[in-house]
Design a protein around this motif. Structure first.
Motif, PDB file in Angstrom:
ATOM      1  N   MET A 424     -35.977  28.876  17.595  1.00 21.40           N
ATOM      2  CA  MET A 424     -36.085  30.327  17.431  1.00 21.40           C
ATOM      3  C   MET A 424     -34.738  30.932  17.029  1.00 21.40           C
ATOM      4  O   MET A 424     -34.663  31.822  16.183  1.00 21.40           O
ATOM      5  CB  MET A 424     -36.581  30.970  18.728  1.00 21.40           C
ATOM      6  CG  MET A 424     -37.973  30.565  19.160  1.00 21.40           C
ATOM      7  SD  MET A 424     -39.287  31.318  18.189  1.00 21.40           S
ATOM      8  CE  MET A 424     -39.172  33.022  18.735  1.00 21.40           C
ATOM      9  N   GLY A 435     -39.201  37.594  22.612  1.00 21.08           N
ATOM     10  CA  GLY A 435     -39.951  36.549  21.925  1.00 21.08           C
ATOM     11  C   GLY A 435     -39.509  35.155  22.339  1.00 21.08           C
ATOM     12  O   GLY A 435     -40.335  34.255  22.503  1.00 21.08           O
ATOM     13  N   ALA A 436     -38.210  34.968  22.528  1.00 20.12           N
ATOM     14  CA  ALA A 436     -37.702  33.655  22.954  1.00 20.12           C
ATOM     15  C   ALA A 436     -38.202  33.304  24.346  1.00 20.12           C
ATOM     16  O   ALA A 436     -38.572  32.150  24.614  1.00 20.12           O
ATOM     17  CB  ALA A 436     -36.178  33.660  22.912  1.00 20.12           C
ATOM     18  N   ALA A 439     -41.802  32.378  24.118  1.00 20.79           N
ATOM     19  CA  ALA A 439     -41.910  31.056  23.509  1.00 20.79           C
ATOM     20  C   ALA A 439     -41.692  29.961  24.543  1.00 20.79           C
ATOM     21  O   ALA A 439     -42.435  28.971  24.597  1.00 20.79           O
ATOM     22  CB  ALA A 439     -40.896  30.919  22.375  1.00 20.79           C
ATOM     23  N   GLY A 478     -43.810  32.695  20.340  1.00 20.26           N
ATOM     24  CA  GLY A 478     -42.539  33.409  20.292  1.00 20.26           C
ATOM     25  C   GLY A 478     -42.366  34.224  19.035  1.00 20.26           C
ATOM     26  O   GLY A 478     -41.833  35.348  19.077  1.00 20.26           O
ATOM     27  N   SER A 482     -42.126  38.322  19.083  1.00 23.71           N
ATOM     28  CA  SER A 482     -40.924  38.977  18.565  1.00 23.71           C
ATOM     29  C   SER A 482     -41.254  40.164  17.675  1.00 23.71           C
ATOM     30  O   SER A 482     -40.393  41.014  17.414  1.00 23.71           O
ATOM     31  CB  SER A 482     -40.078  37.964  17.777  1.00 23.71           C
ATOM     32  OG  SER A 482     -39.574  36.952  18.618  1.00 23.71           O
TER      33      SER A 482
END
Length: 503
Positions: A424, A435-436, A439, A478, A482
């Protein structure tokens, strides 16, 4: 075990301690202790990473896998050229641009402190389980049957092995780890070759043990992708590609090796040394398994109740060391298995100590630590890691399956989820901190569901799908997360440029 065998083992242990003591006096700075001054030999570093990744689990699992399930697992080496290209030119240049000590410092540069801590925690969880599994496998599968040890004596043997490793690791730092790993890699290579030669001489030639047809108890070969088949040709290549890329691109033990070399070109040479060594020893260990099938087929009287081609394949290699080797050679093979275990333990302790020191202690200190204090702290943390590993190793025996299953279901469970964070950061331009984190969560959940699908009432899924499945789930989740207006967007573009400094 005869006197000559004990002398070989004692000489090996003393040699490892001497190397640690030698480098203890030559580490002047934290960079020397943790990264070898960033000028280490690419060849030695490559051998070190090979020895690290070829643990006692692998040393015992590959012959056992070959005996019980057949040679399908050897097709993984067909993925190595592609692994070399992707890691050598896709990941290493990015890593070498970072002047970091901890791999997870790179995550903070892109996503902030929360993702750095998540990555560091995942690494520590994975490597503590890995080191514990190594201790369990070495003591339970090798030392116990070969030395006739009871449960309490087996635990004591684990403690002694762990303490010796801890001493030379804590004293000598990465330089001692790399040199001992290089020596241990040669011992592993010699041990595997010696077994093949001795069996060949005993049976009267290679043709006496080389299989001329597919054994009835081996898994039937399958070519394509099949989630319900334990191993297929393409599935094994995909799994191997995923494991090596994920490990080389996110594991502190690998990234620490790249950062210990001078530049990108040197790091690539280390990578190629690792891959060639992995393939060579892996194929040799596979041949060890085939040769042992021939040996025990000719000498069925040497089987025990717990050692047979089907029900006790993992125990046949240790059994052969007990009954099939002359004086002195038993000690060499035991030293090779101990080398496989201790090279992995030393790297795990060294890297875990660095991560705890840099990511959880130094990162949150208001005043910097002097080099001497930092090295002393790292040594004390290594001692704590050793104790934790011994305690966790007592739980590993509860995991069902042969050693290869243990590797995938426990030790490698977080390999792909950890790499998802780096993927990512490097390749998803719109990735955010939120988002990370999504994920990572999605990837871990998917890995657990695949590894233990039968326990959750789901259709059984092959362990080969743990890494590709969890990687795909993490990246897709992820990337989509994001796009949501949640939290602060990352200020960086791809390739790991500095971004938000979330505190």
């Amino acid at each position: 075990m005869r006197i000559l065998d004990w002398l070989v083992i004692i000489t090996y242990a003393v040699g490892m301690l001497a190397i640690g003591q030698y480098y203890a006096r030559r580490n002047k700075t934290t960079d020397d202790y943790m990264l070898g001054g960033r000028r280490m030999s690419p060849f030695a570093v490559g051998l070190s990473l090979f020895a690290t990744l070829t643990s006692a689990l692998s040393y015992l699992a590959v012959p056992g896998e070959m005996i019980k399930h057949g040679p399908m697992q050897l097709v993984q080496y067909a993925a190595f050229p592609l692994i070399g290209i992707v890691v050598g030119w896709g990941l290493i240049p990015f890593i070498m641009r970072q002047r970091a000590s901890s791999a997870y410092e790179m995550l903070e540069q892109r996503f902030g402190i929360s993702v750095r801590l998540v990555g560091a925690t995942m690494f520590l969880t994975m490597r503590l389980a890995w080191m514990a599994a190594i201790l369990y496998a070495t003591s339970d599968k090798v030392l116990a049957p070969m030395l006739g040890l009871g449960p309490q004596a087996t635990v004591l043997a684990s403690v002694v092995m762990c303490v010796i490793t801890l001493i030379y690791t804590a004293e000598g730092g990465l330089r001692a780890v790399v040199l001992t790993d290089a020596v241990q890699s040669l011992i592993m290579l010699g041990g595997a070759a010696a077994v093949i030669v001795l069996v060949t001489v005993d049976l009267g030639g290679v043709s006496a043990w080389w299989p001329h047809q597919w054994a009835a108890h081996w898994d039937a070969p399958r070519f394509g992708f099949d989630a319900t088949t334990r191993i297929t040709f393409l599935g094994m290549i995909m799994s191997a590609f995923g494991w090596y890329v994920c490990t080389f691109g996110s594991d502190q033990m690998a990234i620490q090796r790249w950062l210990s070399t001078r530049d990108t070109s040197a790091a690539r040479r280390s990578l190629f040394t690792t891959l060639v060594s992995e393939a060579l020893v892996g194929i040799l260990l596979g041949l060890v398994g085939l040769s042992l099938v021939g040996y025990f087929t000719k000498h069925p009287e040497l089987f025990t109740e717990s050692a047979s081609l089907v029900t006790g394949a993992d125990r046949l290699f240790p059994r052969f060391v007990m009954v099939g080797l002359p004086a002195g050679m038993t000690g060499v093979i035991i030293a090779a298995v101990l080398a496989a275990a201790m090279s992995s333990l030393s790297s795990g302790m060294n890297s875990s100590s660095l991560v705890i020191t840099e990511d959880f202690i130094v990162r949150f200190r208001k005043s910097p630590l002097a080099d001497a204090s930092r090295m002393k702290l790292a040594r004390w943390i290594s001692a704590g890691i050793g104790i934790a590993v011994i305690l966790i190793s007592l739980l590993v025996s509860r995991i069902e399956g042969n050693l290869l299953d243990v590797c995938f279901r426990a030790v490698n469970l977080l390999t792909a989820p950890l790499f998802v964070l780096f993927f990512m950061a490097m390749f998803v331009r719109w990735a955010t901190t939120f988002g990370a984190l999504v994920a990572a969560l999605a990837s871990v959940a998917t890995a657990v569901c695949i590894a233990y699908s039968a326990s959750f009432g789901l259709p059984p899924i092959s362990i080969m799908w743990i890494m590709p499945g969890s990687f795909a789930a993490g990246v897709v989740s992820g990337s989509l997360a994001s796009l949501l207006p949640v939290g602060l967007p990352s200020k960086s573009t791809a390739r790991g440029k500095p971004s938000n400094t979330e505190e």
